[in-house]
Design an enzyme around this catalytic site. Structure first.
Site, PDB file in Angstrom:
ATOM      1  N   ARG A 502       0.822  -1.208   0.000  1.00  0.00           N
ATOM      2  CA  ARG A 502       0.000   0.000   0.000  1.00  0.00           C
ATOM      3  C   ARG A 502       0.853   1.254   0.000  1.00  0.00           C
ATOM      4  O   ARG A 502       0.543   2.244  -0.672  1.00  0.00           O
ATOM      5  CB  ARG A 502      -0.911   0.001   1.233  1.00  0.00           C
ATOM      6  CG  ARG A 502      -1.743   1.262   1.412  1.00  0.00           C
ATOM      7  CD  ARG A 502      -2.770   1.422   0.319  1.00  0.00           C
ATOM      8  NE  ARG A 502      -3.594   2.615   0.549  1.00  0.00           N
ATOM      9  CZ  ARG A 502      -4.673   2.916  -0.148  1.00  0.00           C
ATOM     10  NH1 ARG A 502      -5.073   2.112  -1.120  1.00  0.00           N
ATOM     11  NH2 ARG A 502      -5.358   4.008   0.105  1.00  0.00           N
ATOM     12  N   GLU A 503       1.929   1.240   0.775  1.00  0.00           N
ATOM     13  CA  GLU A 503       2.743   2.443   0.932  1.00  0.00           C
ATOM     14  C   GLU A 503       3.531   2.796  -0.333  1.00  0.00           C
ATOM     15  O   GLU A 503       3.611   3.964  -0.707  1.00  0.00           O
ATOM     16  CB  GLU A 503       3.725   2.263   2.104  1.00  0.00           C
ATOM     17  CG  GLU A 503       3.079   2.262   3.477  1.00  0.00           C
ATOM     18  CD  GLU A 503       2.713   3.666   3.949  1.00  0.00           C
ATOM     19  OE1 GLU A 503       2.921   4.631   3.191  1.00  0.00           O
ATOM     20  OE2 GLU A 503       2.217   3.785   5.084  1.00  0.00           O
ATOM     21  N   SER A 504       4.128   1.817  -0.969  1.00  0.00           N
ATOM     22  CA  SER A 504       5.088   2.114  -2.038  1.00  0.00           C
ATOM     23  C   SER A 504       4.902   1.289  -3.292  1.00  0.00           C
ATOM     24  O   SER A 504       5.657   1.482  -4.249  1.00  0.00           O
ATOM     25  CB  SER A 504       6.507   1.886  -1.515  1.00  0.00           C
ATOM     26  OG  SER A 504       6.701   0.501  -1.223  1.00  0.00           O
ATOM     27  N   TYR A 609      -6.804   3.618   3.887  1.00  0.00           N
ATOM     28  CA  TYR A 609      -5.524   2.944   4.149  1.00  0.00           C
ATOM     29  C   TYR A 609      -5.728   1.711   5.021  1.00  0.00           C
ATOM     30  O   TYR A 609      -5.242   0.622   4.709  1.00  0.00           O
ATOM     31  CB  TYR A 609      -4.582   3.938   4.828  1.00  0.00           C
ATOM     32  CG  TYR A 609      -3.226   3.397   5.199  1.00  0.00           C
ATOM     33  CD1 TYR A 609      -2.165   3.483   4.308  1.00  0.00           C
ATOM     34  CD2 TYR A 609      -2.979   2.836   6.454  1.00  0.00           C
ATOM     35  CE1 TYR A 609      -0.905   3.007   4.657  1.00  0.00           C
ATOM     36  CE2 TYR A 609      -1.737   2.361   6.800  1.00  0.00           C
ATOM     37  CZ  TYR A 609      -0.702   2.451   5.900  1.00  0.00           C
ATOM     38  OH  TYR A 609       0.541   1.971   6.232  1.00  0.00           O
TER      39      TYR A 609
END
Length: 661
Positions: A502-504, A609
């Site tokens: 999800r982050e990168s 998120y």
């Protein structure tokens, strides 16, 4: 994942992944060529041409990344280099993003120099970016092309600051009277609507006529006090100013805007489209700020508006208040195409709240058919396995990559080997957008998975709109590092992998505008704090682009949050994204069931998120050998209510502890 794909043996040699069957492959790159290229690129950027020539001889004339070295050589000669040379370079490397990059650079350098002839030779049509468009129109204007006057006016009419590249063009248009006081005024109104008071003041200083200056001063005063529109009478520019003032007031004070709109609109004869725009804007800010004084008006507005975004805000407010009749009513008004798993789930919950469990069941079943957080949650409530809706890749060899695909893999592999991930991604996207053969794009995506390039496999899935190819969208990435972090920090590796996805999207060099770095998007301050606790040296933030270091520090941070929140992944993930102090404040004000708490998280980014990471964890658990998919949430996380007291009691004996590994 034990599939065999045919692609360049060069890449596989670097990665230790030689195919298990005999294939006709290109000759491998000689050992050490990656190091030679790294040295050559470094000296080229420093314009050390003699050293570059020596290294180029060792690389050979057919070296696949020669274009990057030639780029630096030609770049250094601009703007002295001729348009003919630029075009020759672009033609030679037309199958690479370097061609367009060189054209853009040449337009910029020729534009700065004022070399209109060379610029127009390189760019016979208008470029895409604003700064280059200004250079292009400036070149046309200097050649006497009157079309540039109209194009220049269009560029001028923009509500925010424009690049310095536009200054010369605008100066010429002002000198010739094309940009006059009226056009300056029009841009000032656009700046008002864009919320750019600094630009407004600058434009005011450019006005020549005293009458326009007085009008501009009125507009500036309305920026500070838009409610003054109620006292305005008809006059030059007053209708425009009143409209702009109500546009701003709808954001600053929607309640007052709603009260003034009928009177001011009638006085200045606003059109129905103008009234509709202002009503929608007031409705939007009334909705997102949940203003009780405007609720009756907003509900009345929504009765005649089918705007999905506004309706979803209204439904979410009803969920937060656990007003089940309102939840059911407003979901019914959503357009059919917007009623996915989220709203099927909440319609079912509303029916349960209205003591209609039998009527709720079909909506839970509809939700459970989708691959999403709400679909997985519905499936867990029903005791069903999550629906992945995966399109598995066929076993055996895929269609062989064509020559262009093989060449791409060579270039990408070399660029990755020397740390030029940005250029590697550029090559990858350029090919995916250019290649029209779906089988070739599919073969490339499969090659990326096999080569250990998860971020590029994800890009391939996105670019080709193949959301159900989970082998590409959710590849097994950095498994060894995540397994080590799991063992050391006692945090589920699939949760860690999901968070990094999800982050990168597994890009180890990812960097956010706020400064977060690497796979798990760590802020440097947080990373330095974690490194200090672990006794690890921490120098430049560039170390966070090392996957092993980033995973170690990010896992340590998440483990601390899980400890803080008694193993509750919902709260720990919310804190990872928004900060623990905010989560503590949300808990203090809450007294909600788990699902209501998640839907009530005030920040859109954090709300989405938490849902995404938890859903991704389920999807990644498909990589577990012969095991069923993991459950979305455990018993402790499902317990209601979510509030400060629950958190304080969560660690007491008899309560379910942290989630099992």
């Amino acid at each position: 994942m034990n599939r065999v794909y045919r692609f360049s043996g060069i890449v596989l040699l670097w990665l230790g992944l030689w195919p298990a069957v005999a294939l006709s492959l290109p000759e491998p790159i000689a050992p050490g060529q990656a190091d030679l290229f790294a040295q050559a690129l470094a000296v080229a950027r420093k314009e050390q041409w003699a050293n570059l020539e020596l290294l180029e001889k060792q690389l050979g004339k057919d070296f696949p990344l020669q274009g990057y070295l030639d780029y630096q050589r030609l770049r250094a000669r601009l703007p002295a280099a001729s348009a003919k040379e630029v075009l020759a370079y672009a033609h030679r490397y037309e199958d690479s993003p370097l061609a367009d990059s060189m054209r853009r650079l040449a337009i910029e350098r020729y534009g700065q120099q004022g070399n209109a002839k060379a610029l127009l030779a390189v760019s016979p049509t208008e470029p895409a970016s604003t700064g280059l468009r200004c250079y292009y129109q400036q070149a046309l204007l200097s050649q006497g092309d009157v079309r540039a006057e109209q194009a220049g006016r269009a560029l001028w009419l923009y509500g925010d600051s424009l690049p310095a590249a536009c200054d010369v063009l605008f100066s010429r248009l002002k000198a010739s009277g094309i940009i006059d006081d009226e056009l300056i005024w029009q841009r000032m109104v656009l700046a008002y609507r864009s919320g750019s008071p600094g630009l407004m003041r600058y434009l005011r200083s450019e006005l020549k006529s005293s009458s326009w200056q007085v009008t501009a001063d009125t507009l500036l005063s309305l920026y500070q006090s838009p409610a003054k529109a109620k006292d305005m009478l008809p006059g030059r520019g007053h209708a425009t100013m009143a409209k702009a003032a109500l546009y701003r007031l709808a954001e600053k004070d929607p309640i007052q805007a709603v009260a003034l709109l009928p009177e001011v609109g009638n006085r200045f004869f606003f059109s129905e489209d103008e009234m509709a725009e202002l009503r929608y804007r007031a409705a939007w800010f009334s909705s997102v700020r949940e203003l009780p004084a405007n609720r009756a008006w907003l509900d009345s507005y929504l009765e005649t508006s089918a705007d999905p975004r506004l309706l979803e805000h209204r439904i979410r407010r009803a969920v937060t208040e656990q007003d089940w009749p309102a939840v059911a009513y407003w979901i019914e008004r959503l357009p059919a195409g917007q009623q996915g798993a989220r709203w099927h789930y909440w319609r079912a919950r509303a029916l349960e709240g209205l003591y209609q469990p039998a009527a709720a069941q079909p909506y839970f079943i509809q939700a459970a058919a989708e691959r999403s957080f709400w679909g997985f949650l519905a499936a867990q409530r029903l005791g069903l396995p999550p629906s992945l809706n995966n399109e598995p890749l066929p076993l055996g060899l895929q269609q062989p990559l064509n020559a262009a695909g093989d060449a791409l893999l060579q270039r990408v592999g070399l660029l990755l080997a020397v740390g030029e991930r940005g250029h590697a991604r550029g090559e990858w996207l350029f090919y995916l957008r250019k290649e029209q053969n779906p089988a070739q794009r599919d073969a490339l995506a499969s090659a990326a998975v096999a080569a250990g390039w998860p971020d590029l496999a994800i890009e391939a899935a996105l670019q080709t709109h193949q959301s159900n190819k989970l082998d590409w969208r959710f590849p097994l990435a950095y498994d060894g590092q995540f397994a080590a972090a799991e063992e050391k920090h006692r945090v589920d590796r699939w949760l860690l992998m999901a968070l990094a996805r999800r982050e990168s999207a597994f890009n180890p060099q990812a960097s956010s505008p706020a400064g977060a770095q690497g796979l798990m998007q760590l802020m440097p301050g947080t990373a330095r704090q974690m490194a200090g606790k672990a006794g690890m040296p921490f120098g430049n933030v560039a170390v966070l682009h090392d996957p092993a270091i980033n995973i170690e520090l990010g896992s340590q941070y998440l483990a601390g949050l899980l400890t803080r929140y008694q193993g509750n992944r919902v709260l720990a993930l919310a804190a990872y994204n928004a900060g623990p102090s905010r989560v503590d404040r949300w808990l203090k004000d809450a007294n909600d069931p788990m699902d209501v708490f998640i839907e009530s998280i005030p920040f859109y980014e954090t709300r989405e998120y938490v849902q995404a990471v938890l859903a991704y964890r389920v999807i990644f658990s498909r990589h577990r050998d012969g095991s069923a998919l993991l459950a979305l949430l455990n018993e402790s996380e499902m317990i209601a209510p979510y509030n400060e007291q629950w958190l304080a009691e969560a660690g007491r004996p008899g309560r379910v502890g942290p989630p099992p590994i």
